[in-house]
Design a protein around this motif. Structure first.
Motif, mmCIF file in Angstrom:
data_model
loop_
_atom_site.group_PDB
_atom_site.id
_atom_site.type_symbol
_atom_site.label_atom_id
_atom_site.label_comp_id
_atom_site.label_asym_id
_atom_site.label_seq_id
_atom_site.Cartn_x
_atom_site.Cartn_y
_atom_site.Cartn_z
ATOM 1 N N LYS A 1 0.806 -1.218 0.000
ATOM 2 C CA LYS A 1 0.000 0.000 0.000
ATOM 3 C C LYS A 1 0.843 1.273 0.000
ATOM 4 N N GLU A 2 1.940 1.271 0.726
ATOM 5 C CA GLU A 2 2.794 2.459 0.733
ATOM 6 C C GLU A 2 3.573 2.571 -0.569
ATOM 7 N N ALA A 3 3.957 1.427 -1.148
ATOM 8 C CA ALA A 3 4.630 1.449 -2.450
ATOM 9 C C ALA A 3 3.689 1.961 -3.532
ATOM 10 N N ALA A 4 2.405 1.596 -3.447
ATOM 11 C CA ALA A 4 1.428 2.063 -4.424
ATOM 12 C C ALA A 4 1.297 3.579 -4.369
ATOM 13 N N PHE A 5 1.341 4.138 -3.184
ATOM 14 C CA PHE A 5 1.273 5.591 -3.030
ATOM 15 C C PHE A 5 2.411 6.265 -3.799
ATOM 16 N N ALA A 6 3.593 5.692 -3.691
ATOM 17 C CA ALA A 6 4.767 6.295 -4.328
ATOM 18 C C ALA A 6 4.702 6.209 -5.852
ATOM 19 N N LEU A 7 3.924 5.282 -6.403
ATOM 20 C CA LEU A 7 3.858 5.092 -7.847
ATOM 21 C C LEU A 7 2.788 5.947 -8.517
ATOM 22 N N CYS A 8 1.986 6.658 -7.745
ATOM 23 C CA CYS A 8 0.869 7.418 -8.302
ATOM 24 C C CYS A 8 1.303 8.812 -8.768
ATOM 25 N N SER A 9 0.724 9.252 -9.877
ATOM 26 C CA SER A 9 0.966 10.609 -10.355
ATOM 27 C C SER A 9 0.047 11.607 -9.657
ATOM 28 N N HIS B 1 -3.868 7.001 -10.666
ATOM 29 C CA HIS B 1 -4.371 7.890 -9.637
ATOM 30 C C HIS B 1 -4.740 7.039 -8.424
ATOM 31 N N GLY B 2 -4.338 7.483 -7.232
ATOM 32 C CA GLY B 2 -4.510 6.667 -6.037
ATOM 33 C C GLY B 2 -5.503 7.230 -5.045
ATOM 34 N N ASP B 3 -6.213 6.335 -4.382
ATOM 35 C CA ASP B 3 -7.138 6.700 -3.319
ATOM 36 C C ASP B 3 -6.978 5.674 -2.201
ATOM 37 N N ASN B 4 -7.578 5.942 -1.070
ATOM 38 C CA ASN B 4 -7.554 4.984 0.029
ATOM 39 C C ASN B 4 -8.955 4.869 0.609
ATOM 40 N N THR B 5 -9.555 3.697 0.459
ATOM 41 C CA THR B 5 -10.918 3.458 0.945
ATOM 42 C C THR B 5 -10.940 2.604 2.207
ATOM 43 N N ASP B 6 -9.783 2.283 2.767
ATOM 44 C CA ASP B 6 -9.744 1.456 3.978
ATOM 45 C C ASP B 6 -10.474 2.119 5.140
ATOM 46 N N GLY B 7 -10.148 3.383 5.375
ATOM 47 C CA GLY B 7 -10.737 4.066 6.528
ATOM 48 C C GLY B 7 -12.235 4.213 6.416
ATOM 49 N N ILE B 8 -12.710 4.651 5.253
ATOM 50 C CA ILE B 8 -14.148 4.811 5.084
ATOM 51 C C ILE B 8 -14.844 3.455 5.126
ATOM 52 N N GLY B 9 -14.139 2.408 4.677
ATOM 53 C CA GLY B 9 -14.698 1.061 4.760
ATOM 54 C C GLY B 9 -14.885 0.610 6.189
ATOM 55 N N LEU B 10 -13.887 0.860 7.036
ATOM 56 C CA LEU B 10 -13.981 0.487 8.440
ATOM 57 C C LEU B 10 -15.096 1.259 9.136
ATOM 58 N N VAL B 11 -15.128 2.567 8.946
ATOM 59 C CA VAL B 11 -16.121 3.389 9.635
ATOM 60 C C VAL B 11 -17.536 3.048 9.159
ATOM 61 N N ARG B 12 -17.713 2.811 7.870
ATOM 62 C CA ARG B 12 -19.038 2.438 7.369
ATOM 63 C C ARG B 12 -19.496 1.108 7.947
#
Length: 280
Positions: free
Chosen positions: A65-73, A96-107
């Motif tokens: 997940k952190e490597a994916a962040f570094a690869l995004c424009s 283009h990168g997003d992170n849905t983990d947090g919203i997934g947990l809270v939902r």
């Protein structure tokens, strides 16, 4: 047909292909979704090959997940706050990168389980990609304090600093947790159980019967932490299957512009044996 995938290492038992196939059937969207095993050193090449083959979007699980962040424009505000990406979208030849983990947990916690996170003193165990994904969302959900503990304290310090809320987000040494009192919410975002650990060691005084214990893993990988929580007297315990379905729904909406109904998909998966499935 649109091509999508989940990247991880290991990833062969991921439920994501089944979840997205179910979402596609539900919404009438035809798609092909596969699992791609990519070690960290081979991730960039695997992602390039996927894009060259027509890949339009991808989910990313541990340990990438952190490597994916570094690869995004380009990255969303959620991804920037987390410093980690779990959802990739191909736009104009770039990721283009997003992170849905947090919203997934809270939902999952506030929607499906109808729990109120506001005012809870929270302990987050771990500081890797999964912890980074959920930490900002926990603050946004209104926890009164977020204590971050990790076996490598420098990573906990870095995450606490990155959150930018020094009044509410703090790091602690793992061995000092015995002095921290009790918490109304304990979230396990470590990968200890994935490495074969069968026991989870924490001071029992961290919890009370009112403590909500949440493991971001599910199936076999969640057994050790939830066993600790049960022995510690926690009344409410949740594994990560609901979060997995909710974060997948958020990614599906990003890609296809429609939000699927998560309830029947969660119910179908919960009725199956997920004991050998690793969490995303």
């Amino acid at each position: 047909m649109s091509h999508y995938a989940v990247f991880g290492h290991p990833v062969s038992h991921s439920l994501s292909p089944r979840i997205h196939a179910a979402f596609g059937r539900q919404t009438g969207i035809e798609l092909n979704y596969t699992a791609v095993d990519a070690a960290p050193e081979a991730f960039m090449q695997a992602l390039d090959a996927f894009a060259a083959g027509g890949g339009r979007g991808a989910n990313v699980t541990l340990p990438l997940k952190e490597a994916a962040f570094a690869l995004c424009s380009a990255t969303s505000e959620r991804a920037q706050r987390a410093g980690a990406v779990n959802t990739l979208t191909r736009n104009d030849g770039q990721w283009h990168g997003d992170n849905t983990d947090g919203i997934g947990l809270v939902r999952d916690l506030t929607g499906r389980l109808r729990l109120d996170l506001r005012g809870r003193r929270a302990l987050l165990l771990g500081a890797g990609g999964s912890a980074r994904g959920v930490a900002p969302a926990l603050l946004d959900a209104g926890v009164s304090e977020l204590i971050i503990a990790n076996r490598t304290p420098e990573r906990a310090d870095a995450l606490a600093d990155a959150l930018g809320e020094p009044e509410r987000a703090h790091s602690r040494y793992w061995e000092d947790l015995v002095n921290e009192g009790d918490f109304a919410l304990i979230v396990n975002a470590t990968s200890a159980s994935r490495s074969g650990a069968t026991e989870f060691s924490l001071p029992f005084q961290l919890s009370t019967p009112r403590t909500l214990a949440v493991d971001l893993n599910y199936g076999e990988a969640a057994i050790a932490f939830l066993a600790w929580a049960r022995t510690a007297g926690c009344r409410d315990m949740v594994d990560g299957l609901g979060m997995l379905v909710e974060q997948a729904a958020a990614a599906f909406e990003i890609w296809h512009g429609v939000r699927p109904d998560t309830a029947p998909v969660y119910a179908a998966l919960r009725g199956k044996d997920a004991s050998l499935v690793t969490a995303d």
